[in-house]
Design a protein around this motif. Structure first.
Motif, PDB file in Angstrom:
ATOM      1  N   LEU A  47       0.837  -1.191   0.000  1.00 50.83           N
ATOM      2  CA  LEU A  47       0.000   0.000   0.000  1.00 50.83           C
ATOM      3  C   LEU A  47       0.875   1.245   0.000  1.00 50.83           C
ATOM      4  CD1 LEU A  47      -2.883   1.143   0.279  1.00 50.83           C
ATOM      5  CD2 LEU A  47      -2.558   1.111   2.733  1.00 50.83           C
ATOM      6  N   PHE A 260      -5.088  -3.207   3.614  1.00 53.37           N
ATOM      7  CA  PHE A 260      -5.005  -1.866   4.173  1.00 53.37           C
ATOM      8  C   PHE A 260      -4.367  -1.795   5.547  1.00 53.37           C
ATOM      9  CE2 PHE A 260      -7.137   0.161   0.789  1.00 53.37           C
ATOM     10  CZ  PHE A 260      -8.032  -0.752   0.288  1.00 53.37           C
TER      11      PHE A 260
ATOM     12  N   LEU B 235     -14.548   9.180   1.322  1.00 55.66           N
ATOM     13  CA  LEU B 235     -13.381   9.597   2.098  1.00 55.66           C
ATOM     14  C   LEU B 235     -12.117   9.538   1.254  1.00 55.66           C
ATOM     15  CD1 LEU B 235     -12.058  10.354   4.798  1.00 55.66           C
ATOM     16  CD2 LEU B 235     -11.820   7.933   5.244  1.00 55.66           C
ATOM     17  N   ILE B 236     -11.954   8.463   0.494  1.00 51.08           N
ATOM     18  CA  ILE B 236     -10.710   8.276  -0.244  1.00 51.08           C
ATOM     19  C   ILE B 236     -10.613   9.237  -1.412  1.00 51.08           C
ATOM     20  CG2 ILE B 236      -9.328   6.618  -1.558  1.00 51.08           C
ATOM     21  CD1 ILE B 236      -9.450   5.857   1.278  1.00 51.08           C
TER      22      ILE B 236
ATOM     23  N   GLN C  66      -8.550   5.348   8.570  1.00 52.47           N
ATOM     24  CA  GLN C  66      -8.338   5.462   7.123  1.00 52.47           C
ATOM     25  C   GLN C  66      -7.184   6.387   6.797  1.00 52.47           C
ATOM     26  OE1 GLN C  66      -9.812   3.598   5.040  1.00 52.47           O
ATOM     27  NE2 GLN C  66     -11.412   2.799   6.371  1.00 52.47           N
ATOM     28  N   VAL C  68      -3.930   6.112   7.014  1.00 51.72           N
ATOM     29  CA  VAL C  68      -2.815   5.541   6.262  1.00 51.72           C
ATOM     30  C   VAL C  68      -3.195   5.362   4.799  1.00 51.72           C
ATOM     31  CG1 VAL C  68      -1.262   3.603   6.042  1.00 51.72           C
ATOM     32  CG2 VAL C  68      -2.010   4.337   8.291  1.00 51.72           C
ATOM     33  N   THR C  69      -4.365   4.775   4.553  1.00 54.44           N
ATOM     34  CA  THR C  69      -4.808   4.558   3.180  1.00 54.44           C
ATOM     35  C   THR C  69      -4.880   5.861   2.430  1.00 54.44           C
ATOM     36  OG1 THR C  69      -6.198   2.808   4.039  1.00 54.44           O
ATOM     37  CG2 THR C  69      -6.559   3.461   1.767  1.00 54.44           C
ATOM     38  N   LYS C  70      -5.462   6.848   3.063  1.00 55.77           N
ATOM     39  CA  LYS C  70      -5.623   8.130   2.407  1.00 55.77           C
ATOM     40  C   LYS C  70      -4.268   8.735   2.059  1.00 55.77           C
ATOM     41  CE  LYS C  70      -8.682  11.653   1.996  1.00 55.77           C
ATOM     42  NZ  LYS C  70      -8.607  11.493   0.560  1.00 55.77           N
ATOM     43  N   ALA C  72      -1.406   7.169   1.709  1.00 47.91           N
ATOM     44  CA  ALA C  72      -0.720   6.342   0.722  1.00 47.91           C
ATOM     45  C   ALA C  72      -1.242   6.634  -0.686  1.00 47.91           C
ATOM     46  CB  ALA C  72      -0.888   4.869   1.067  1.00 47.91           C
TER      47      ALA C  72
END
Lengths: 296, 298, 416
Positions: A47, A260, B235-236, C66, C68-70, C72
């Motif tokens: 990731l 994730f 959100l993303i 979220q 970390v995902t965001k 990344a």
């Protein structure tokens, strides 16, 4: 050739042209990312970026990943338990509310109401209700005497499963019910007179006429419901957190953890592909079987 | 018979059948009682949620919990209203994205349903299955590749881009509904239009669309609900607070340290996010139930 | 020569006035992402900066899990914010992945940076370079209910100084005070427990998380002792039954019900308790270890860093340095009863009013933060090896087996 030829060609392929925009959309926004997903699954992409080609290593790791298969098995168990509940209860509610009298219409509306709530909010709502400390569900059970003290619902797999099934049933039953009501109402209209002449009672009518004729709707609704249950994630993420000891992970939940949380995007992609294939195979089987049964 | 008259006749026939088949008064009362019982059961979590949302935040956390509030407080609602950019910002973002979702979804599903219902074409079943494919793929898995592609074409961070992601979720079901709705329209009407000299597009506009209005409204309603409630891609795919939608805000407002949940804010959020959907559902109920009836059966 | 038109004249005047007033010409707007649980604290700092600077900062809150995902996806797509405030345990992974801007020459040379708590300085360094610093810290402490202590016959001014005492006190509370429990911890929350139970382990000398596949993991005194203590308390029912399934939602709330004697908690609890339950008497103490003198804490909270590719990296660096100044630390953090990152400001005028804040600020000085890659995987994830170890040891009763299994799992993850 010229213009007339083009127009004729357009007319001949009119049907396809109408479908083309949707196909193009699905092509760009679903098929293309899916292909990228397959590409990612052949690498060990993280990731956080970076990763190299590893061929089918992710897939062979997946076959040895006990947690993945346990998650798959748990998801199957969940699906097998909840589907009859949703279908049976949905159909029963449809029978109950199929008349178009005001009371039935209001009841239908109320049963449908939870469908409009987001699954995140709904799951948290039930998580709150089931909480041992602040939950009203527990308090009600204690107050009406079923339990002697508030129970902890999420430390045993079976109880956790029941809790999640209750919450999801509440949330989605209206959807299936409405599909069934549609089916029943159209049957009643067409066949009603004939049955009336035969003089059967209500339950005979249900068993011999309504059920067989509703078969196609039932099979389709079951298929949609099963696919949805096999892809279940958020309700478990919020309500159980995998408790106890990782026994309530579902397939997608496990994929989420790997992609994730552990950053293993490549491995998660491989798991996703495996899951998609399983669902595709299963759905195709069901569609083939249902096409063989007498529908109209 | 027109569709409306047909529907009326169906209802009368259904009633006639049930009455004549011996559905006596006691049975009617029993059915009524069961209906009321079920209504109470289904409504109670929402009612409990509402009651908790008007408790003071402290009482909302109390253990053991109380049924009725000891004191009324709108603190939870105020917290949600005033969070960060203010509730109205999030609502307008959500409404914009939902509207775009409806427009794009209908724009794709109506023609696709028409084509699948009324025309011959090679590989028709194959196309139909491809169109239903999005249902079978774990959607979270697609998000990262989708986001990276979107940002390359400049669709990330935009309401349009997010609407497109929402359409992905809704398209299969929408196409299915439209196809069935169009299939159930009598061929005679189509023949008549052809005789009059209309081409397929004109026929679609003048004959099919009006008759399929219930299905169209149903598709719009479901697209709205799905888009309004969707959290993860909202959100993303958005990068600024002022672009976030209601679900994103609701998660932030109720989350505390280490997974702590502000129960009062949760309940206020649930009630607030139900309201628009319920309003639309009530307003459109006429169309929408009929839409189901015509669209979903065959 | 032609007379300038009115419009031209106004335009020229405007341009001139803008050029004459320094700083107003091209005010920038920076974007700061903060995780939702620390956004209130971040907002205080941002408000203070915005009040005194022309360049403004806008806050965007990202849901904790979220973040970390965001980040990344943003770094990989090139669309990044100027500043990020996030859980410091992610620093090693982010630095290693090259996500962050190197600040060694700017921040590293700042005299205020040298006064920041050691834990933050260690955690924000990789390969000899500096990538960030503390922003809105928090630290773990032992929170205890003085009223319950009194009812149990314990001295409310004498919190436990060893885990032996902790266990004894909890048992005594269970026996002597009806409807109360001696201790609480969130039994299904990995992050909560690395924050509150782990310091008791490493304070006693244990090494918990390995930095590589063959580094020591769960070695040394403390691990078995703490787990055994928890197991004993659980079996004696001195911990409420609901603890087992608590994923963190009741991490703090349970203590607020007034039925818990002691709980590991964070500095944030003080203000929350005073605001929500002014009538409850509570005390703060450092988390104990095996022997007196083993007290320690988890130095946590948020660090601040600049993602690679940020559009306003220079201004962002200015902000990071500004927030370490006396004014920012005192007026932005301490005034709002948030811990300052600088240990030299622990004893400040705002904290003097309530000695409990001073105790908490001092805990930063005796605390640690584990430096590990894949921290999330090892500790915070649902059903992580860390969490499974605690659950197997405490609820299933198998302490040794739990530690062994966790050690193997840690090594497997660290070896990646």
């Amino acid at each position: 050739m010229g213009d007339a030829g083009v127009v004729r060609a357009l007319r001949r392929n009119a049907g396809f042209l109408y479908v083309l925009p949707a196909l193009a959309f699905v092509g760009f926004f679903v098929i293309w990312p899916l292909i990228q997903l397959v590409q990612i699954s052949l690498t060990d992409t993280s990731l956080l970026g970076g990763g190299k080609y590893v061929g089918f290593e992710n897939y062979s790791k997946a076959f040895e990943d006990k947690a993945f298969w346990r998650a798959l098995w748990f998801t199957a168990r969940y699906t097998v338990f909840i589907t009859p509940v949703l279908m049976g209860l949905g159909f029963a509610l449809a029978l109950l509310t199929s008349a178009n009298r005001p009371l039935q219409q209001i009841t239908r509306g109320i049963i449908f109401l939870p469908v409009v709530i987001g699954i995140g909010s709904s799951s948290l709502l039930w998580f709150w209700l089931f909480d041992q400390q602040v939950g009203l569900f527990n308090k009600i059970l204690v107050d009406i005497g079923i339990l002697s003290e508030p129970a902890v619902w999420f430390t045993k797999v079976d109880m956790a499963l029941i809790a999640v099934i209750i919450s999801i049933t509440w949330k989605v039953i209206g959807f299936g019910m409405l599909l069934f009501v549609a089916g029943i109402q159209s049957i009643n209209g067409e066949i009603g007179e004939a049955a009336l002449i035969d003089g059967g009672n209500y339950w005979q009518r249900v068993w011999y006429i309504i059920l067989p004729l509703s078969l196609r709707v039932i099979l389709l609704t079951t298929l949609i419901s099963v696919i949805g249950s096999m892809l279940a994630f958020e309700q478990f993420y919020i309500m159980t957190g995998g408790n106890p000891r990782g026994q309530t992970f579902t397939s997608v939940y496990w994929i989420y953890q790997n992609s994730f949380i552990s950053f293993k995007l490549g491995y998660g992609a491989a798991l996703s592909i495996i899951l998609t294939i399983i669902i595709l195979v299963f759905s195709s089987l069901q569609v083939i079987l249902s096409n063989r049964s007498p529908s109209q | 018979m027109t569709a409306l008259a047909e529907g009326g006749a169906r209802t009368r026939a259904a009633e006639h059948v049930s009455r004549a088949a011996g559905e006596s008064r006691p049975v009617r009362y029993l059915v009524g009682a069961v209906c009321v019982f079920i209504c109470v059961l289904m409504l109670s979590p929402i009612v409990l949620s509402f009651v908790a949302s008007i408790k003071s935040p402290d009482e909302a956390r109390a253990s053991p919990p109380t049924y009725l509030p000891h004191s009324f407080s709108l603190e939870s609602y105020i917290k949600v209203f005033e969070f960060q950019a203010g509730l109205w910002t999030y609502v307008s973002n959500s409404l914009l994205v939902a509207t775009l979702t409806i427009v794009i979804c209908l724009g794709l599903a109506v023609p696709a349903g028409y084509g699948l219902a009324r025309f011959r074409m090679p590989f028709k079943e194959a196309w139909f299955i491809i169109l239903l494919a999005p249902l079978m793929i774990p959607y979270q898995a697609l998000l990262v590749p989708l986001y990276l592609t979107f940002s390359k074409v400049g669709l990330a961070n935009s309401h349009l881009g997010l609407a497109m992601v929402h359409v992905i979720l809704q398209l299969p079901f929408s196409i299915y509904l439209m196809r069935n709705s169009f299939e159930s329209i009598p061929r005679e009407l189509e023949e008549a239009a052809k005789v009059d000299g209309s081409n397929s597009f004109q026929t679609l506009r003048s004959i099919f669309l009006p008759l399929a209005m219930p299905a169209i409204v149903t598709v719009a309603l479901f697209a709205f609900i799905a888009s309004w409630n969707e959290f993860l891609s909202a959100l993303i795919f958005m990068n600024k607070e002022t672009s976030f939608t209601v679900p994103v805000m609701l998660v932030s407002v109720r989350s505390g340290k280490f997974g702590a949940v502000d129960w009062g804010s949760l309940q206020a959020g649930v009630i607030l996010s139900i309201l628009p959907c319920v309003l639309i559902y009530l307003l459109l109920q006429k169309y929408y139930v009929a839409g189901f009836l015509n669209g979903a059966v065959k | 020569m032609h007379m300038p038109s009115l419009r031209q004249a106004i335009f020229a005047a405007a341009l001139t006035s803008v050029a004459l007033v320094p700083g107003t010409a091209f005010a920038e707007t920076l974007n700061l992402w903060a995780r939702s649980s620390s956004s209130t604290a971040a907002q205080h700092m941002i408000d203070l900066w915005n009040a005194t600077h022309d360049d403004k900062i806008e806050l965007t809150t990202i849901t904790d899990n979220q973040m970390v995902t965001k980040l990344a996806t943003s770094v990989q797509s090139g669309d990044v914010p100027d500043l990020i405030s996030f859980d410091l345990i992610f620093m090693p992974d982010f630095m290693k992945a090259g996500f962050l801007t190197d600040l060694t020459d700017t921040l590293g040379a700042d005299p205020n940076q040298a006064k920041v708590a050691q834990a933050f300085r260690d955690l924000a360094s990789y390969d000899g370079r500096l990538y960030g610093t503390g922003f809105t810290p928090d630290v773990s402490i032992l929170l205890y209910n003085k009223d319950i202590f009194v009812k149990a016959g314990l001295d409310p001014e004498k919190p436990p100084k060893t885990i032996g005492e902790l266990e004894a006190y909890a048992m005594q509370i269970k026996e002597k005070v009806p409807d109360a429990y001696g201790y609480y911890f969130s039994g299904s929350c990995g992050g909560c427990n690395i924050f509150t139970q782990a310091p008791m382990m490493w304070g006693s000398g244990a090494t918990l998380l390995p930095t590589s596949g063959d580094a020591p993991a769960l070695e040394g005194p403390g691990v078995k002792e703490v787990l055994t203590m928890l197991k004993n308390l659980w079996e004696a029912k001195a911990i409420p039954e609901s603890a087992e399934a608590d994923t963190g939602s009741n991490f703090f709330a349970t203590f607020e019900t007034g039925t818990i004697g002691m709980v590991g908690s964070g500095g944030f609890a003080i203000s929350a308790m005073k605001a929500n339950h002014p009538d409850m008497n509570f005390g703060i103490a450092p988390l104990p270890g095996i022997a007196d003198g083993n007290q320690s804490s988890f130095v946590g909270g948020d660090v601040i860093a600049i993602p690679k590719g940020a559009k306003h990296a220079d201004l962002a660096t200015q902000f990071i340095q500004w927030q370490l100044t006396d004014e920012a630390q005192l007026e932005g953090l301490a005034k709002n009863l948030i811990l300052p990152s600088r240990t030299d400001l622990a004893d400040n005028k705002y904290f003097q009013e309530d000695q409990r804040y001073v105790v908490t600020a001092q805990a930063v000085g005796i605390g640690q933060t584990p430096y590990a890659f894949h921290f999330n995987d090892m500790v915070n994830a649902d059903q992580s090896p860390w969490l499974t170890m605690i659950q197997t040891a405490v609820f299933d009763g198998d302490v040794d087996g739990a530690i062994e299994a966790a050690r193997d799992a840690f090594h497997a993850i660290a070896a990646q």
